[in-house]
Write an enzyme that holds these catalytic residues in place. Structure first.
Site, mmCIF file in Angstrom:
data_model
loop_
_atom_site.group_PDB
_atom_site.id
_atom_site.type_symbol
_atom_site.label_atom_id
_atom_site.label_comp_id
_atom_site.label_asym_id
_atom_site.label_seq_id
_atom_site.Cartn_x
_atom_site.Cartn_y
_atom_site.Cartn_z
ATOM 1 N N SER A 73 0.807 -1.226 0.000
ATOM 2 C CA SER A 73 0.000 0.000 0.000
ATOM 3 C C SER A 73 0.835 1.269 0.000
ATOM 4 C CB SER A 73 -0.930 0.009 1.215
ATOM 5 O OG SER A 73 -0.192 -0.111 2.425
ATOM 6 N N HIS A 96 -0.717 6.516 5.846
ATOM 7 C CA HIS A 96 -0.249 6.181 4.501
ATOM 8 C C HIS A 96 0.063 7.464 3.726
ATOM 9 C CE1 HIS A 96 -1.686 2.144 5.354
ATOM 10 N NE2 HIS A 96 -1.163 1.734 4.219
#
Length: 299
Positions: A57, A279
């Site tokens: 990711s 993220h």
């Protein structure tokens, strides 16, 4: 920290030899005539770089618009897409959120094809961003976040230390040979490709920024140090297996969770811009692509 193995230098003959040929007047004249008559052939002979992006990711960009794969939470603005645009490359992006090294050769979630299926003998460039899920680093984010004021209890380091041994150090050690095997397999499947391995962006500056971010100074330092340990292993395995490691941790040192939203390259618990918590955001993806592009030379 950039490693550029000599055997990957495809820049062709030395300039001195080309200069000596150019000084021969007759041959130079003939060459000029031939080149003038074949511009279309030259243009058609130039092919786009065949680029395959592998990883988790940190490269796929979950929740960053526009999402183009609902299973892998892959964005068309992840850094592989931005990098491909910068290079004018032909991209095959198989990055997938949650990926581990075994998912490179096996079916992730039982439905996502092995990422290595995208590799071809004529692939020119491969990027790989992986490792954090293999050591289960997400466990620290689930177990170590604390509301303000911090309740009494063990620190993050204490939670993940058993009989005086840090669990993440053991996991990182055990992941190293898996990374080595993955790099060897990339070289086997795509023997002419330039192979680039990346680390991860910086999360916290020293001391973190508690309570704006729910990790105390000691816990933030521990998690960041664990990430740094992981990246040190990735760099070592990359260098010893004929690939290039690109450090994105250093350039992002002052663009982590503690910075104002306009300076952040990644998002925290409550994202200020579209991105999965903890993220990279679209800005971080763009900057990561720019950093990596400086290390890529596929001429």
């Amino acid at each position: 920290m950039l490693f550029r193995p000599r055997h990957l230098d495809h820049r062709g003959p030395a300039r001195g030899a080309a200069t000596r040929w150019a000084r021969l007047p007759v041959l130079a004249g003939v060459l000029a005539i031939v080149m003038a008559g074949l511009p279309a052939v030259q243009a058609n002979a130039v092919q786009a770089v065949r680029y395959v992006a592998l990883g988790d990711s940190s490269a796929a960009g979950p929740l960053i618009p526009n999402q183009i794969d609902a299973v892998c939470l892959r964005s068309d603005h992840d850094w592989p897409h931005v990098l491909a645009t910068r290079l004018g490359a032909e991209l095959t992006d198989v990055t997938c959120s949650g990926a581990t090294i075994p998912d490179l050769t096996g079916r992730q979630l039982g439905v996502v094809p092995p990422q290595f299926d995208a590799l071809r003998p004529d692939t020119d460039l491969v990027t790989l961003a992986i490792g954090a899920n293999d050591v289960k680093l997400y466990e620290t984010f689930l177990a170590c976040a604390k509301p303000a004021p911090a309740p009494p209890g063990p620190t993050c380091r204490q939670r993940f230390t058993t009989d005086g041994v840090d669990q993440f150090s053991v996991r990182i050690r055990d992941t190293a040979p898996k990374m080595a095997t993955a790099l060897a397999e990339i070289h086997r499947r795509s023997p002419h490709a330039r192979v680039i391995v990346t680390g991860y962006l910086t999360y916290w500056r020293p001391g973190g920024c508690y309570p704006a971010d729910p990790f105390t100074p000691e816990d933030a330092n521990y998690i960041q140090a664990t990430l740094d340990h992981l990246m040190l292993m990735l760099a070592y395995e990359t260098f010893t297996h004929r690939a290039t490691y690109v450090d994105i941790r250093g350039p992002s040192a002052w663009h982590g969770l503690c910075e104002p939203p306009e300076r952040r390259w990644l998002e925290g618990l409550v994202p200020a811009s579209p991105a999965y918590p903890y993220h990279p955001n679209a800005t971080g993806m763009a900057h990561a692509a720019a950093i990596i592009s400086h290390a890529v030379d596929v001429r």
